[in-house]
Scaffold this active site. Structure first.
Site, PDB file in Angstrom:
ATOM      1  N   HIS A 109     -18.372  40.342  -7.152  1.00 26.10           N
ATOM      2  CA  HIS A 109     -17.964  39.494  -8.289  1.00 26.10           C
ATOM      3  C   HIS A 109     -17.756  40.324  -9.563  1.00 26.10           C
ATOM      4  O   HIS A 109     -18.446  40.145 -10.573  1.00 26.10           O
ATOM      5  CB  HIS A 109     -18.973  38.361  -8.540  1.00 26.10           C
ATOM      6  CG  HIS A 109     -18.348  37.161  -9.191  1.00 26.10           C
ATOM      7  ND1 HIS A 109     -18.695  35.860  -8.901  1.00 26.10           N
ATOM      8  CD2 HIS A 109     -17.379  37.067 -10.151  1.00 26.10           C
ATOM      9  CE1 HIS A 109     -17.982  35.019  -9.648  1.00 26.10           C
ATOM     10  NE2 HIS A 109     -17.178  35.737 -10.407  1.00 26.10           N
ATOM     11  N   GLU A 158     -22.685  32.963  -2.563  1.00 29.06           N
ATOM     12  CA  GLU A 158     -22.962  34.138  -3.379  1.00 29.06           C
ATOM     13  C   GLU A 158     -24.425  34.150  -3.849  1.00 29.06           C
ATOM     14  O   GLU A 158     -24.912  33.091  -4.265  1.00 29.06           O
ATOM     15  CB  GLU A 158     -22.022  34.059  -4.602  1.00 29.06           C
ATOM     16  CG  GLU A 158     -21.563  35.384  -5.076  1.00 29.06           C
ATOM     17  CD  GLU A 158     -20.411  35.239  -6.066  1.00 29.06           C
ATOM     18  OE1 GLU A 158     -19.318  34.793  -5.664  1.00 29.06           O
ATOM     19  OE2 GLU A 158     -20.642  35.568  -7.223  1.00 29.06           O
ATOM     20  N   ARG A 196     -13.087  31.630  -6.517  1.00 27.63           N
ATOM     21  CA  ARG A 196     -14.439  31.197  -6.167  1.00 27.63           C
ATOM     22  C   ARG A 196     -14.577  31.214  -4.654  1.00 27.63           C
ATOM     23  O   ARG A 196     -13.653  30.803  -3.914  1.00 27.63           O
ATOM     24  CB  ARG A 196     -14.707  29.779  -6.684  1.00 27.63           C
ATOM     25  CG  ARG A 196     -15.006  29.699  -8.179  1.00 27.63           C
ATOM     26  CD  ARG A 196     -16.332  30.368  -8.539  1.00 27.63           C
ATOM     27  NE  ARG A 196     -16.656  30.259  -9.949  1.00 27.63           N
ATOM     28  CZ  ARG A 196     -16.356  31.164 -10.884  1.00 27.63           C
ATOM     29  NH1 ARG A 196     -15.699  32.277 -10.538  1.00 27.63           N
ATOM     30  NH2 ARG A 196     -16.731  30.983 -12.135  1.00 27.63           N
TER      31      ARG A 196
HETATM   32  C1  DGY Z   1     -15.445  33.483 -14.456  1.00 27.64           C
HETATM   33  O1  DGY Z   1     -15.508  33.635 -15.683  1.00 27.64           O
HETATM   34  O2  DGY Z   1     -15.302  32.379 -13.947  1.00 27.64           O
HETATM   35  C2  DGY Z   1     -15.531  34.702 -13.632  1.00 27.64           C
HETATM   36  O3  DGY Z   1     -15.730  34.417 -12.303  1.00 27.64           O
HETATM   37  C3  DGY Z   1     -16.633  35.601 -14.166  1.00 27.64           C
HETATM   38  O4  DGY Z   1     -16.472  36.857 -13.620  1.00 27.64           O
END
Ligand code: DGY
Length: 322
Positions: free
Chosen positions: A284, A266, A237
């Site tokens: 992403h 983001e 993240r």
């Molecule tokens: C998640 O599932 O947390 C991922 O970041 C999606 O791509």
């Protein structure tokens, strides 16, 4: 279906075949917008809902759950990460939250290796050079990158994705160490305190969840603590990394390069990062394969169908007690 029919809200289009099972348990509303819903749109859409299938771009907090009202039974997040959900608030209102663990492990680990290879072998930089039409020719010292064999990979967050990355890195001849919130026993990797992992790793790859404790875990001090010439990979993240500090560290050579799939605000990306050649920027894409995204949608749907038919959700979020 009559007025008692559960309303199921899907906040962004998912593969229609994956949504099919929902039609036998409720009336399904799928957002018609090809973008995340605004907060007002989300609150209006969820009114009266028994189930919400949310995306990682939706903030499902107490206001959203209150907007849904008393029928709400489940918030099924179509992601393994659930920092977009206020789980305590959802739980306080007697609503179950679920996520999609497991199904995106391989895709995310593959993308981690893709970023690692792309930045260490300067592939994106080379692609830009070739496309620009700039004259180039093979030469013994032309666009040299960094090899992986015998180098140390430091994995921060040794859950299933971290472990899948460890297996892949070992196949590339890397030595793996890790730092994890809970002790985990992983063949071929040994645990290290974070400062030691940062100081000794040639590549640091982030696989921890975003929590208050991990926000800006990698800040200016952590970047300075990294080995000279090291690389940072983030497919977890964005806010785990202080993006401004990272841009500065990449610009002044504190670290050699970075591969990022996620961003602090983001989809905004820090202007300085977009100007730098030694960072690979992906939008992403960690779970972005047809197979994985389909499985994620199916799992979110399975959770909703289970809860609306009085069964146990297959993948409820269990919040570690503090
Ligand atoms: C998640 O599932 O947390 C991922 O970041 C999606 O791509």
């Amino acid at each position: 279906m009559n007025s008692e029919t559960p309303r199921i809200v899907v906040t962004r289009a998912l593969p229609p075949a994956a949504l099919e099972p929902l039609h036998s348990v409720g009336s399904v509303w799928v957002s018609p917008h090809d973008r995340p819903l605004t907060v007002d749109e989300l609150h209006a859409a969820v009114r009266g809902a028994s189930a919400i299938i949310s995306m990682l771009t939706d903030r499902i907090d107490d206001d959203a759950v209150a907007a849904a009202g008393p029928n709400l039974k489940i918030v099924a997040n179509t992601a393994v990460g659930y920092d977009n959900l206020d789980v305590p608030a959802i739980t306080r209102r007697g609503v179950l939250a679920s996520n999609t663990p497991g199904v995106l492990v391989d895709a995310t680990a593959d993308l981690t290796m893709t970023l690692l290879l792309t930045v260490t072998r300067r592939v994106a930089e080379g692609d830009r050079l070739v496309r620009s039409g700039t004259p180039w020719s093979w030469d013994i010292a032309f666009m040299l990158g960094s090899g992986l064999q015998g180098k140390q990979l430091g994995i921060v967050g040794m859950g299933s994705i971290g472990q899948a990355v460890a297996r892949r890195a070992a196949a590339f001849g890397m030595d793996v160490v890790h730092h994890s919130r809970r002790p985990v026993d992983v063949d071929g990797s040994h645990p290290l305190p974070l400062d030691e992992l940062l100081a000794t790793s040639d590549v640091v790859s982030l696989h921890c969840p975003l929590t208050p404790e991990t926000r800006h875990l990698i800040d200016a001090d952590a970047l300075r603590a990294m080995k000279r010439g090291a690389y940072l990979i983030n497919t977890a993240r964005g806010p785990i990394v202080d993006e401004a500090a990272l841009a500065a560290a990449l610009a002044d050579g504190t670290i050699a390069g970075a591969g990022l799939d996620v961003y602090e605000n983001e989809p905004e990306v820090h202007d300085d990062l977009r100007r730098l050649d030694n960072v690979v920027l992906a939008p992403h894409l960690g779970s972005a394969t047809v197979e994985t995204r389909t499985r994620m949608a199916e799992l979110a749907v399975d959770n909703v169908v289970a809860v609306l038919t009085g069964k146990d959700a297959p993948t409820p979020i269990s919040v570690p007690s503090s």
